[in-house]
Design a protein around this motif. Sequence first.
Motif, PDB file in Angstrom:
ATOM      1  N   TRP A 158       0.837  -1.207   0.000  1.00  0.00           N
ATOM      2  CA  TRP A 158       0.000   0.000   0.000  1.00  0.00           C
ATOM      3  C   TRP A 158       0.869   1.252   0.000  1.00  0.00           C
ATOM      4  O   TRP A 158       0.579   2.235  -0.686  1.00  0.00           O
ATOM      5  CB  TRP A 158      -0.914   0.014   1.236  1.00  0.00           C
ATOM      6  N   LYS A 159       1.944   1.214   0.822  1.00  0.00           N
ATOM      7  CA  LYS A 159       2.806   2.406   0.909  1.00  0.00           C
ATOM      8  C   LYS A 159       3.488   2.664  -0.432  1.00  0.00           C
ATOM      9  O   LYS A 159       3.600   3.801  -0.873  1.00  0.00           O
ATOM     10  CB  LYS A 159       3.848   2.208   2.006  1.00  0.00           C
ATOM     11  N   GLU A 196      -4.602   4.262  -0.128  1.00  0.00           N
ATOM     12  CA  GLU A 196      -5.344   4.307   1.137  1.00  0.00           C
ATOM     13  C   GLU A 196      -6.496   3.302   1.067  1.00  0.00           C
ATOM     14  O   GLU A 196      -7.341   3.410   0.175  1.00  0.00           O
ATOM     15  CB  GLU A 196      -5.945   5.687   1.350  1.00  0.00           C
ATOM     16  N   PRO A 197      -6.541   2.356   1.979  1.00  0.00           N
ATOM     17  CA  PRO A 197      -7.619   1.357   1.918  1.00  0.00           C
ATOM     18  C   PRO A 197      -8.960   1.955   2.336  1.00  0.00           C
ATOM     19  O   PRO A 197      -9.007   3.044   2.902  1.00  0.00           O
ATOM     20  CB  PRO A 197      -7.159   0.311   2.931  1.00  0.00           C
ATOM     21  N   GLY A 198     -10.014   1.221   2.066  1.00  0.00           N
ATOM     22  CA  GLY A 198     -11.330   1.630   2.542  1.00  0.00           C
ATOM     23  C   GLY A 198     -11.521   1.165   3.970  1.00  0.00           C
ATOM     24  O   GLY A 198     -10.903   0.195   4.412  1.00  0.00           O
ATOM     25  N   HIS A 249     -13.248   1.931 -10.038  1.00  0.00           N
ATOM     26  CA  HIS A 249     -13.373   1.336  -8.707  1.00  0.00           C
ATOM     27  C   HIS A 249     -12.019   1.324  -8.003  1.00  0.00           C
ATOM     28  O   HIS A 249     -10.987   1.097  -8.621  1.00  0.00           O
ATOM     29  CB  HIS A 249     -13.920  -0.092  -8.818  1.00  0.00           C
ATOM     30  N   ALA A 250     -12.051   1.571  -6.701  1.00  0.00           N
ATOM     31  CA  ALA A 250     -10.801   1.730  -5.942  1.00  0.00           C
ATOM     32  C   ALA A 250     -10.094   0.413  -5.638  1.00  0.00           C
ATOM     33  O   ALA A 250      -8.976   0.434  -5.114  1.00  0.00           O
ATOM     34  CB  ALA A 250     -11.093   2.467  -4.642  1.00  0.00           C
ATOM     35  N   ASN A 251     -10.706  -0.717  -5.943  1.00  0.00           N
ATOM     36  CA  ASN A 251     -10.068  -2.007  -5.632  1.00  0.00           C
ATOM     37  C   ASN A 251      -8.638  -2.057  -6.191  1.00  0.00           C
ATOM     38  O   ASN A 251      -8.440  -2.022  -7.417  1.00  0.00           O
ATOM     39  CB  ASN A 251     -10.864  -3.150  -6.271  1.00  0.00           C
ATOM     40  N   ASN A 261     -15.178   5.400   0.172  1.00  0.00           N
ATOM     41  CA  ASN A 261     -14.545   5.216  -1.141  1.00  0.00           C
ATOM     42  C   ASN A 261     -14.760   3.811  -1.696  1.00  0.00           C
ATOM     43  O   ASN A 261     -14.240   3.479  -2.741  1.00  0.00           O
ATOM     44  CB  ASN A 261     -13.039   5.522  -1.075  1.00  0.00           C
ATOM     45  N   PHE A 262     -15.499   2.983  -0.978  1.00  0.00           N
ATOM     46  CA  PHE A 262     -15.775   1.618  -1.434  1.00  0.00           C
ATOM     47  C   PHE A 262     -17.273   1.386  -1.288  1.00  0.00           C
ATOM     48  O   PHE A 262     -17.727   0.913  -0.254  1.00  0.00           O
ATOM     49  CB  PHE A 262     -14.995   0.595  -0.602  1.00  0.00           C
TER      50      PHE A 262
END
Lengths: 181, 557
Positions: A166-167, A172-174, B381-383, B218-219
Amino acid sequence: MKKSRRKFIIYASTIFLSQPLFAGYAKKINILKEPYQSAFILYKDLFEIKKGIIYELHALFFEEIHPPKVVELNSIAYFAGVLADERIMKSSREYLVKGFTWLDETAIELYTKKYIHLQYSQRQKVLEHINALEWGDDWLYRIMSYYFESMLCSPVYGANINKVGWKWLEYEPGFPQPKKV
Amino acid sequence: MKKQKVYDICIVGSGAGAAPIAYELSKAGKKVIVLEKGKYYHKEDMNKDEIAVSRRDKFIPSLQDEFHEITTYDSEGKSESTTSYDSSWNFFNGSLVGGSSNLMSGYFHRLKPKDFTLLSSYGKIEGANVVDWPISYQELEPYYDKVEKIVGVSGEVVHHSTLEPRSSKKFPYPKTWEHPITRWIDSAAEKLHYEIIPTPRAILPYDALGRSGCSYSNFCGSYGCATDAKSSARAALIDKAVLYGCEVQTDAFVYKLEHNAQGVITHADYYDTQKKSHTIKAKIFVVAAQAIESVRLLRNSSSKLHPNGLGNNSNQLGKNLIFSAGGSGEGTFNYDTLTQKQSDALKIRGAFVNRSSQQWYEYQEDGKTLKGGTIDFLFEHANPVARAMSQVYDGDDLVWGERLLEKVHHKIARSKTLNFEVFNDWLATDKCFVSQSKLKDKWGVNVANIHLYGHPHDIKVGEFLAQKGVDILKALGAEDIEYTISSAPPPNLVAGGCRFGNDKKSSVLDKNCKVHDIDNLYVSDASFMPTGGSVPYTWTIYANSFRVADVILKNFG
């Protein structure tokens, strides 16, 4: 010439599936020892992240936490988890394992050595060779998908340690994130 | 021996077609039971775990256990069949209480008056089974309005060229937080003299209706809502129906409806997870298992009296299956070509791109008026895994190593993609339908065989609309613009198969969605729709189910 072994192996594997191949996690790891090693090398080949633009941009970050090792090692652990995941069709999991055997068969055919014993450039040639085959293209695609899962999944899965993937992608995750698998 | 309970009404399914009936009848004091194949998840269960939800399809059955046979046609018209498990082509959209409405993005558009009169308004099309509906927009309008207020729809009503008549001036809830790109879209459209409108959403912007407001995670699409702001059938209606006394039996796969000698449906048989059979008795039955599975259940409920299945005395059951035609397009904004302010704006996450166009809901071509459709805008989509995997090919070749990682890094860290989706009518034809397969699932029950065919006219209209979407992306300065319009059906936008109509010979249901010739059996999911309109179906499914609820309540007297 393209060839398709996928359908064959999926049908064939329905016979294997009556065997307790996936009966226990420890036993499974032992049975899959060879593919497990091949997977380690294959990931390294497919996702060389020590060089090039990415490295230049993120050298500091990578040096700090040695992400290639971390990502790779945990990708392998994640891959083992994939093979135990009952949400993935058994025939598909068998197919992943068989692909490593075919990878070795191809390496022997081209260089008379197993894949893990080849030099980097030879391994690339093997990848290019199987990529031109229908089964190889399909199999590599699947392998890549599980690699990216291990890089970008929630850390509760035991991969993406310290959110390294991710970094790297400034992702940024949900929320909420899962508390368990 | 204890006498078995007889319910006033037994509803098969718990999604948008089922929940309004469960809610209204429970509220009216009727004894209601809902039979749902999936589990009862609550907002606390709804996290944003891409692996579980999107990669392993947590909310649909395993395709090893439950599947469909899928029949397609090649270019010469020859049919060929595959299965869900061989093709990974999945037509299950959400096996959980509330059904697939839990997983929707919540773009909510009403049908327009001419959607109810497609044949009269636009005429016949060769090879297509175009018809008018047996009810008018005016008959359904009060129920669209009811959905806004009871289920919860937010947005801003603006006057535009194809605005449908409304009985309420405003939406009951103001629009959700909008992303800055909406202003860019507005400016681009203005330059082109295109008409852009705010997209209504089945999402609450603040706490209301006993539910929490949106957390802008965001999801949204493909995921369950962690605050219940999304107006899913579960959050908006089933949870409340339960408070009124409605019973919800989960893990209940209904495999047959049985009737007595007089043809009155008397009970529903279902299997639990251990394949133990159970029976539910009721006075009225409603089937709302989503179009394909509803047809399957009626077909599998054949008897001496109904040898081809319930509602199939005129051989219409399963016919005229439709989807939403169209496709999607995209354009990318590269941060290194934008100002800092622009790229910072694009990086804002969670806010909605509430913009769409219905300017071409009908349009002129060669002197003829053609039915068009809707264009909706949204961010990709943010996936992250899905976005990474979108980069593994360069043309037909897989790429790996540095080249791949550079592509993935650019895709996720250094750019943002704006998509558009095109919705236009999927014309019903004789070649697109559901039949009974000889294959059986884990329950030993015949699965549905889905025959897929898209009429060429659908592609023509989709192409026209996609070009308008492309115009807007170009005016926005997006790069790498591309689009796909195809006859591949979107499995989550499915309707038809149990057409309603006034003529028994050409329909399965009457205008009230009661099965012809069976007095106590209704079908209330999207399968009643003879034509689909050019919008997502959910608002219409909710509205029609409220309408059917009123009919059933009247029948109770």
